[in-house]
Design a protein around this motif. Structure first.
Motif, PDB file in Angstrom:
ATOM      1  N   THR A   1       0.814  -1.205   0.000  1.00  0.00           N
ATOM      2  CA  THR A   1       0.000   0.000   0.000  1.00  0.00           C
ATOM      3  C   THR A   1       0.849   1.257   0.000  1.00  0.00           C
ATOM      4  OG1 THR A   1      -1.881   1.052   1.077  1.00  0.00           O
ATOM      5  CG2 THR A   1      -0.183   0.168   2.511  1.00  0.00           C
ATOM      6  N   THR A   2       0.213   2.381  -0.312  1.00  0.00           N
ATOM      7  CA  THR A   2       0.864   3.678  -0.229  1.00  0.00           C
ATOM      8  C   THR A   2       0.023   4.611   0.630  1.00  0.00           C
ATOM      9  OG1 THR A   2      -0.218   4.767  -2.129  1.00  0.00           O
ATOM     10  CG2 THR A   2       1.705   3.365  -2.593  1.00  0.00           C
ATOM     11  N   ALA A   3       0.707   5.559   1.258  1.00  0.00           N
ATOM     12  CA  ALA A   3       0.027   6.545   2.109  1.00  0.00           C
ATOM     13  C   ALA A   3       0.957   7.730   2.295  1.00  0.00           C
ATOM     14  CB  ALA A   3      -0.342   5.940   3.460  1.00  0.00           C
ATOM     15  N   GLY A   4       0.412   8.804   2.866  1.00  0.00           N
ATOM     16  CA  GLY A   4       1.235   9.963   3.155  1.00  0.00           C
ATOM     17  C   GLY A   4       2.184   9.704   4.308  1.00  0.00           C
ATOM     18  N   LEU A   5       1.631   9.308   5.438  1.00  0.00           N
ATOM     19  CA  LEU A   5       2.393   8.981   6.639  1.00  0.00           C
ATOM     20  C   LEU A   5       1.788   7.740   7.269  1.00  0.00           C
ATOM     21  CD1 LEU A   5       2.616  12.550   8.233  1.00  0.00           C
ATOM     22  CD2 LEU A   5       4.506  11.331   7.135  1.00  0.00           C
ATOM     23  N   LEU A   6       2.590   6.939   7.942  1.00  0.00           N
ATOM     24  CA  LEU A   6       2.059   5.731   8.571  1.00  0.00           C
ATOM     25  C   LEU A   6       0.971   6.049   9.596  1.00  0.00           C
ATOM     26  CD1 LEU A   6       2.201   2.659   8.691  1.00  0.00           C
ATOM     27  CD2 LEU A   6       3.859   2.892  10.556  1.00  0.00           C
ATOM     28  N   PRO A   7       1.089   7.104  10.428  1.00  0.00           N
ATOM     29  CA  PRO A   7       0.009   7.381  11.384  1.00  0.00           C
ATOM     30  C   PRO A   7      -1.330   7.686  10.718  1.00  0.00           C
ATOM     31  CG  PRO A   7       2.004   8.535  12.024  1.00  0.00           C
ATOM     32  CD  PRO A   7       2.256   7.971  10.666  1.00  0.00           C
ATOM     33  N   ASP A   8      -1.299   8.051   9.416  1.00  0.00           N
ATOM     34  CA  ASP A   8      -2.547   8.333   8.708  1.00  0.00           C
ATOM     35  C   ASP A   8      -3.208   7.084   8.147  1.00  0.00           C
ATOM     36  OD1 ASP A   8      -2.117  11.032   9.173  1.00  0.00           O
ATOM     37  OD2 ASP A   8      -1.042  11.322   7.289  1.00  0.00           O
ATOM     38  N   VAL A   9      -2.493   5.957   8.151  1.00  0.00           N
ATOM     39  CA  VAL A   9      -3.076   4.707   7.680  1.00  0.00           C
ATOM     40  C   VAL A   9      -4.113   4.240   8.702  1.00  0.00           C
ATOM     41  CG1 VAL A   9      -2.609   2.294   7.106  1.00  0.00           C
ATOM     42  CG2 VAL A   9      -0.972   4.070   6.462  1.00  0.00           C
TER      43      VAL A   9
ATOM     44  N   VAL B   1       7.784  -0.423   6.624  1.00  0.00           N
ATOM     45  CA  VAL B   1       7.469   0.919   6.147  1.00  0.00           C
ATOM     46  C   VAL B   1       8.693   1.471   5.422  1.00  0.00           C
ATOM     47  CG1 VAL B   1       6.772   3.258   6.778  1.00  0.00           C
ATOM     48  CG2 VAL B   1       5.882   1.299   8.067  1.00  0.00           C
ATOM     49  N   VAL B   2       8.500   1.934   4.191  1.00  0.00           N
ATOM     50  CA  VAL B   2       9.577   2.518   3.396  1.00  0.00           C
ATOM     51  C   VAL B   2       9.210   3.961   3.088  1.00  0.00           C
ATOM     52  CG1 VAL B   2      10.854   2.410   1.229  1.00  0.00           C
ATOM     53  CG2 VAL B   2      10.199   0.291   2.400  1.00  0.00           C
ATOM     54  N   ASP B   3      10.084   4.882   3.435  1.00  0.00           N
ATOM     55  CA  ASP B   3       9.838   6.305   3.222  1.00  0.00           C
ATOM     56  C   ASP B   3      10.480   6.736   1.901  1.00  0.00           C
ATOM     57  OD1 ASP B   3       9.066   8.935   3.681  1.00  0.00           O
ATOM     58  OD2 ASP B   3      10.918   9.418   4.732  1.00  0.00           O
ATOM     59  N   LEU B   4       9.682   7.302   1.000  1.00  0.00           N
ATOM     60  CA  LEU B   4      10.194   7.807  -0.278  1.00  0.00           C
ATOM     61  C   LEU B   4      10.208   9.327  -0.228  1.00  0.00           C
ATOM     62  CD1 LEU B   4      11.137   7.173  -3.171  1.00  0.00           C
ATOM     63  CD2 LEU B   4       8.751   7.420  -3.886  1.00  0.00           C
ATOM     64  N   PRO B   5      11.385   9.959  -0.315  1.00  0.00           N
ATOM     65  CA  PRO B   5      11.449  11.430  -0.264  1.00  0.00           C
ATOM     66  C   PRO B   5      10.737  12.048  -1.462  1.00  0.00           C
ATOM     67  CG  PRO B   5      13.619  10.449   0.096  1.00  0.00           C
ATOM     68  CD  PRO B   5      12.721   9.352  -0.384  1.00  0.00           C
ATOM     69  N   PRO B   6      10.248  13.279  -1.338  1.00  0.00           N
ATOM     70  CA  PRO B   6       9.624  13.956  -2.473  1.00  0.00           C
ATOM     71  C   PRO B   6      10.640  14.257  -3.558  1.00  0.00           C
ATOM     72  CG  PRO B   6       9.899  15.476  -0.640  1.00  0.00           C
ATOM     73  CD  PRO B   6      10.263  14.116  -0.116  1.00  0.00           C
ATOM     74  N   LEU B   7      10.157  14.560  -4.745  1.00  0.00           N
ATOM     75  CA  LEU B   7      11.050  14.778  -5.885  1.00  0.00           C
ATOM     76  C   LEU B   7      11.986  15.957  -5.659  1.00  0.00           C
ATOM     77  CD1 LEU B   7      11.803  13.827  -8.717  1.00  0.00           C
ATOM     78  CD2 LEU B   7      10.072  15.389  -9.637  1.00  0.00           C
ATOM     79  N   ARG B   8      11.559  16.990  -4.928  1.00  0.00           N
ATOM     80  CA  ARG B   8      12.428  18.156  -4.698  1.00  0.00           C
ATOM     81  C   ARG B   8      13.664  17.787  -3.890  1.00  0.00           C
ATOM     82  NH1 ARG B   8       7.841  18.780  -1.805  1.00  0.00           N
ATOM     83  NH2 ARG B   8       7.987  18.633   0.465  1.00  0.00           N
ATOM     84  N   GLU B   9      13.632  16.646  -3.202  1.00  0.00           N
ATOM     85  CA  GLU B   9      14.799  16.162  -2.468  1.00  0.00           C
ATOM     86  C   GLU B   9      15.552  15.094  -3.260  1.00  0.00           C
ATOM     87  OE1 GLU B   9      13.638  14.915   1.434  1.00  0.00           O
ATOM     88  OE2 GLU B   9      12.487  16.744   1.823  1.00  0.00           O
ATOM     89  N   ARG B  10      15.099  14.822  -4.492  1.00  0.00           N
ATOM     90  CA  ARG B  10      15.751  13.826  -5.355  1.00  0.00           C
ATOM     91  C   ARG B  10      15.986  14.469  -6.715  1.00  0.00           C
ATOM     92  NH1 ARG B  10      10.777  10.726  -5.159  1.00  0.00           N
ATOM     93  NH2 ARG B  10      11.417  10.059  -7.227  1.00  0.00           N
ATOM     94  N   THR B  11      16.754  15.555  -6.723  1.00  0.00           N
ATOM     95  CA  THR B  11      16.975  16.301  -7.962  1.00  0.00           C
ATOM     96  C   THR B  11      17.562  15.420  -9.057  1.00  0.00           C
ATOM     97  OG1 THR B  11      17.398  18.245  -6.600  1.00  0.00           O
ATOM     98  CG2 THR B  11      18.005  18.390  -8.894  1.00  0.00           C
ATOM     99  N   ALA B  12      18.372  14.451  -8.675  1.00  0.00           N
ATOM    100  CA  ALA B  12      19.004  13.573  -9.670  1.00  0.00           C
ATOM    101  C   ALA B  12      17.985  12.737 -10.434  1.00  0.00           C
ATOM    102  CB  ALA B  12      20.015  12.658  -8.982  1.00  0.00           C
ATOM    103  N   ASP B  13      16.760  12.627  -9.919  1.00  0.00           N
ATOM    104  CA  ASP B  13      15.737  11.833 -10.595  1.00  0.00           C
ATOM    105  C   ASP B  13      14.957  12.626 -11.638  1.00  0.00           C
ATOM    106  OD1 ASP B  13      16.397   9.630  -9.119  1.00  0.00           O
ATOM    107  OD2 ASP B  13      14.841   9.911  -7.616  1.00  0.00           O
ATOM    108  N   VAL B  14      15.090  13.955 -11.622  1.00  0.00           N
ATOM    109  CA  VAL B  14      14.239  14.784 -12.473  1.00  0.00           C
ATOM    110  C   VAL B  14      14.446  14.483 -13.951  1.00  0.00           C
ATOM    111  CG1 VAL B  14      13.732  17.143 -13.230  1.00  0.00           C
ATOM    112  CG2 VAL B  14      13.969  16.629 -10.782  1.00  0.00           C
ATOM    113  N   MET B  15      15.675  14.563 -14.423  1.00  0.00           N
ATOM    114  CA  MET B  15      15.897  14.378 -15.865  1.00  0.00           C
ATOM    115  C   MET B  15      15.689  12.934 -16.320  1.00  0.00           C
ATOM    116  SD  MET B  15      15.978  17.285 -16.989  1.00  0.00           S
ATOM    117  CE  MET B  15      16.024  16.646 -18.670  1.00  0.00           C
ATOM    118  N   PRO B  16      16.084  11.903 -15.571  1.00  0.00           N
ATOM    119  CA  PRO B  16      15.728  10.548 -16.010  1.00  0.00           C
ATOM    120  C   PRO B  16      14.219  10.361 -16.183  1.00  0.00           C
ATOM    121  CG  PRO B  16      17.437  10.442 -14.344  1.00  0.00           C
ATOM    122  CD  PRO B  16      17.012  11.868 -14.418  1.00  0.00           C
TER     123      PRO B  16
END
Length: 476
Positions: free
Chosen positions: A322-330, A341-356
């Motif tokens: 499943t996906t969610a915003g935060l675990l306490p919101d599940v 639980v796996v935390d995925l940072p937002p795209l603004r914190e993963r600049t290297a992912d933008v162009m791929p």
């Protein structure tokens, strides 16, 4: 789901929470924090509504997402005194956990408009009231901000009570959007159920190797947990690629598995949505990704938990994530089943992912490689992407559909200027006009200023005020 079944489910949850059926046990949280956009807009809407209902025995309230009463407006002293006796007052928490089945508690739990009459309240001390409540979602993010609640005596006519609450909630959300600087509202959830063939909206294999370490770590952790049979929740902001992480991890952990994705719909459609995919849980070679479970009504979370446990009993294990915003919101019934639980940072914190991601999105739009100028790459990697990878994909696909080489003039104005808290309508128009002028190939700041009819110095001052920094020249 019929209102009677929702109320029955709420009574069962109230009993499970240990709520007293006889008296309200007040939960005082102290001073109310009243500086949010939701509170400001909601209070304004309710104040205007109250002016038309001044002679009616009703109380108008706002609550936060946890059921904390933020304010209360009424001209009926006897009703106010009675509500004080049951602690339905600012500063007190009134969710299902604290007060059992009420209009506001049910509206927040199920994220649906709710009307609870007299004896339908779980707590007998509330039988003298009828409560109508409607949840309010942030029109930009979809986040639950709170509820609008209208309470009156049970002996009063309540035929229009829910309609009034729905109107007030809708007006509050509309006012919030109007004061959000002209940003585009989030599309309403459609609740699609689809099969993932390959990696839907995901980078291709060769692009995946170029992704950031944060992305690779998230996929690796998720794959390891799924290979071991542990249910995973990937948490993070909407649009950041949470479902894609799960799809890639499932392909790695279980190469031959059939993957279904089920995205949580509007609460009114949840019952039909559950019936589409819940039977798939019992199929051993099928995996189900349930997206945005933090938006599920409480009753649906309980049904989903029961379905997962039944499938595990018949098939040996239900392969789901499943996906969610935060675990306490599940919702708690599902959070109890999540093992990793796996935390995925937002795209603004993963600049290297933008162009791929951008190159993959462009290739999908044109079915061949699409080039990007250095100026376009700079603009894309410099943008904060409040809508994350989903927003990036939409922007790049639109640009690539018009050109073989994406340059700044093919990108929307808000991508070419840093995000500000709020722009007035006039500022947004001014920003867009300046950016359109600057984005034309070969245009200098001086030429753009002359075209608009202002001096070069004034142009620089306005660019600084509006946060515009556009590289000049097609090559950057």
């Amino acid at each position: 789901m019929p209102a009677s079944r929702r109320i029955l489910a709420s009574w069962q949850r109230s009993e499970g929470y240990g709520v007293s059926p006889e008296s309200i046990d007040p939960v005082w949280t102290g001073e109310v924090i009243a500086d949010s956009l939701f509170f400001t807009c909601g209070r304004e809407v309710l104040t205007a509504l109250h002016a038309t209902l001044a002679d009616e025995p009703v109380s108008l309230m706002l609550t936060d997402p946890d059921g904390l009463v933020l304010n209360r407006i009424s001209s009926d002293p006897s009703l106010l005194q009675a509500l004080d006796r049951v602690h339905l007052a600012p500063g007190f928490a009134f969710s299902e956990r604290e007060a059992g089945t009420t209009g506001l508690g049910l509206a927040l739990a199920d994220r649906s408009p709710s009307l609870v009459r007299a004896e339908e309240h779980y707590n007998a001390s509330l039988a003298g009231y009828t409560c109508a409540a409607v949840p309010v979602l942030d029109p930009l993010t979809g986040r639950l901000e709170g509820s609008v609640n209208i309470t009156t005596w049970s002996r009063q006519s309540h035929g229009l009570l829910l309609a009034l609450a729905q109107s007030a909630a809708g007006n509050t959300a509309a006012l919030m959007l109007a004061r959000a600087g002209g940003r585009t509202p989030r599309p309403q959830p459609a609740g699609a159920v689809f099969r993932i063939h390959g990696l839907r909206l995901a980078p291709t294999a060769e692009t995946l190797r170029e992704m950031s370490s944060a992305w690779g770590d998230a996929v690796e952790r998720t794959a390891g947990a799924l290979a071991a049979g542990r249910p995973v929740a990937v948490v993070g902001e909407r649009g950041s690629g949470r479902a894609t992480v799960l799809a890639q991890a499932l392909r790695r952990a279980r190469p031959g598995v059939r993957i279904l994705a089920a995205d949580t719909p509007d609460p009114t459609q949840v019952e039909a949505w559950l019936s589409l995919w819940m039977p798939e849980l019992a199929k051993p070679e099928t995996a189900v990704i349930v997206q945005n479970v933090d938006a599920l009504p409480a009753w649906a979370a309980h049904e989903m938990q029961a379905g997962i446990l039944r499938a595990a009993g018949s098939a040996g294990a239900a392969l789901w994530a499943t996906t969610a915003g935060l675990l306490p919101d599940v919702p708690p019934p599902l959070a109890a089943l999540v093992a990793t639980v796996v935390d995925l940072p937002p795209l603004r914190e993963r600049t290297a992912d933008v162009m791929p991601i951008a190159r993959h999105a462009a290739r999908e739009a044109r079915l061949r490689e699409v080039a990007f100028t250095r100026a376009a790459e700079h603009a894309l990697t410099s943008h904060a992407w409040p809508g994350n990878a989903a927003e990036l994909v939409r922007v790049v696909r639109a640009a690539a559909s018009r050109t073989d080489t994406v340059d700044v003039q093919h990108l929307p104005p808000d991508v070419l200027s840093p995000a500000r808290s709020r722009l007035t309508r006039l500022e947004a128009l001014e920003r867009d006009e300046i950016i359109r002028s600057l984005a034309r190939p070969g245009t200098t700041v001086g030429r753009a200023a002359a075209e608009i009819g202002i001096s070069r110095a004034t142009m620089y001052r306005r660019m600084a005020r509006l946060g515009i920094s556009v590289p000049t020249g097609p090559g950057g």
